[in-house]
Scaffold this motif. Structure first.
Motif, PDB file in Angstrom:
ATOM      1  N   GLN A  66       0.867  -1.175   0.000  1.00  0.00           N
ATOM      2  CA  GLN A  66       0.000   0.000   0.000  1.00  0.00           C
ATOM      3  C   GLN A  66       0.903   1.224   0.000  1.00  0.00           C
ATOM      4  O   GLN A  66       1.875   1.290   0.757  1.00  0.00           O
ATOM      5  N   PHE A  67       0.595   2.198  -0.862  1.00  0.00           N
ATOM      6  CA  PHE A  67       1.406   3.400  -0.970  1.00  0.00           C
ATOM      7  C   PHE A  67       0.556   4.622  -0.680  1.00  0.00           C
ATOM      8  O   PHE A  67      -0.618   4.675  -1.043  1.00  0.00           O
ATOM      9  N   MET A  68       1.189   5.615  -0.043  1.00  0.00           N
ATOM     10  CA  MET A  68       0.509   6.860   0.251  1.00  0.00           C
ATOM     11  C   MET A  68       1.485   8.002  -0.004  1.00  0.00           C
ATOM     12  O   MET A  68       2.644   7.943   0.431  1.00  0.00           O
ATOM     13  N   GLN A  69       1.021   9.001  -0.710  1.00  0.00           N
ATOM     14  CA  GLN A  69       1.863  10.164  -0.973  1.00  0.00           C
ATOM     15  C   GLN A  69       1.928  11.008   0.291  1.00  0.00           C
ATOM     16  O   GLN A  69       0.911  11.299   0.912  1.00  0.00           O
ATOM     17  N   LYS A  70       3.151  11.373   0.681  1.00  0.00           N
ATOM     18  CA  LYS A  70       3.337  12.189   1.877  1.00  0.00           C
ATOM     19  C   LYS A  70       3.237  13.658   1.499  1.00  0.00           C
ATOM     20  O   LYS A  70       3.841  14.099   0.529  1.00  0.00           O
ATOM     21  N   ASN A  71       2.511  14.402   2.284  1.00  0.00           N
ATOM     22  CA  ASN A  71       2.378  15.828   2.087  1.00  0.00           C
ATOM     23  C   ASN A  71       3.531  16.502   2.820  1.00  0.00           C
ATOM     24  O   ASN A  71       3.559  16.549   4.044  1.00  0.00           O
ATOM     25  N   GLU A  72       4.506  17.016   2.065  1.00  0.00           N
ATOM     26  CA  GLU A  72       5.709  17.580   2.678  1.00  0.00           C
ATOM     27  C   GLU A  72       5.400  18.863   3.460  1.00  0.00           C
ATOM     28  O   GLU A  72       6.029  19.151   4.454  1.00  0.00           O
TER      29      GLU A  72
ATOM     30  N   GLY B 136       2.635  19.437   5.164  1.00  0.00           N
ATOM     31  CA  GLY B 136       2.064  18.993   6.419  1.00  0.00           C
ATOM     32  C   GLY B 136       3.113  18.405   7.339  1.00  0.00           C
ATOM     33  O   GLY B 136       3.072  18.565   8.554  1.00  0.00           O
ATOM     34  N   ALA B 137       4.058  17.712   6.764  1.00  0.00           N
ATOM     35  CA  ALA B 137       5.125  17.111   7.567  1.00  0.00           C
ATOM     36  C   ALA B 137       6.005  18.178   8.200  1.00  0.00           C
ATOM     37  O   ALA B 137       6.456  18.047   9.334  1.00  0.00           O
ATOM     38  N   ALA B 138       6.221  19.291   7.495  1.00  0.00           N
ATOM     39  CA  ALA B 138       7.021  20.374   8.041  1.00  0.00           C
ATOM     40  C   ALA B 138       6.285  21.058   9.202  1.00  0.00           C
ATOM     41  O   ALA B 138       6.896  21.469  10.172  1.00  0.00           O
ATOM     42  N   GLN B 139       4.960  21.145   9.108  1.00  0.00           N
ATOM     43  CA  GLN B 139       4.189  21.761  10.180  1.00  0.00           C
ATOM     44  C   GLN B 139       4.180  20.884  11.419  1.00  0.00           C
ATOM     45  O   GLN B 139       4.187  21.389  12.539  1.00  0.00           O
ATOM     46  N   GLU B 140       4.154  19.548  11.241  1.00  0.00           N
ATOM     47  CA  GLU B 140       4.149  18.640  12.385  1.00  0.00           C
ATOM     48  C   GLU B 140       5.463  18.732  13.156  1.00  0.00           C
ATOM     49  O   GLU B 140       5.474  18.598  14.358  1.00  0.00           O
ATOM     50  N   ALA B 141       6.550  18.947  12.458  1.00  0.00           N
ATOM     51  CA  ALA B 141       7.861  19.012  13.113  1.00  0.00           C
ATOM     52  C   ALA B 141       7.966  20.305  13.862  1.00  0.00           C
ATOM     53  O   ALA B 141       8.155  20.485  14.973  1.00  0.00           O
TER      54      ALA B 141
END
Length: 103
Positions: A90-96, A98-103
């Protein structure tokens, strides 16, 4: 431009540690053939399924983070279907962003 993806791989529970290493290396090789790069891999261990799939009750879960051109993801899926040590993917595209906001 390469897109970041998260992939979930389920391998048969009967694999030993060395065979699991070979399976992860085979996925990395397929990625490199498609000009992709493997960023990280995380083994989640053996987990039971909610219901039997193809007469199997459990599998070994592996999560990988990789970069690949968007048009090449279907080619990767086709190549992995031929691999005997990969039960499901299963593959999912990561939202970069959103990932920067989480960090």
């Amino acid at each position: 431009m390469k897109t970041q993806y998260e992939g979930l791989f389920i391998c048969p529970e009967t694999l030993e540690e060395a065979q699991l290493d070979q399976s992860i290396e085979a996925v990395k090789t397929e990625l490199e053939k498609l000009d992709g790069t493997l960023e990280s891999s995380t083994r989640l261990g053996k987990r039971s399924f909610a219901r039997p799939l193809r007469k199997k009750k459990a599998g070994i879960y592996v999560v990988i983070m990789f970069r690949l051109e968007g048009g090449q993801i279907d080619a990767l899926k086709r190549r992995l279907k031929l691999a005997t040590n990969v039960f499901r993917t299963q593959f999912m595209q990561k939202n970069e962003a959103g990932a920067a906001q989480e960090a």
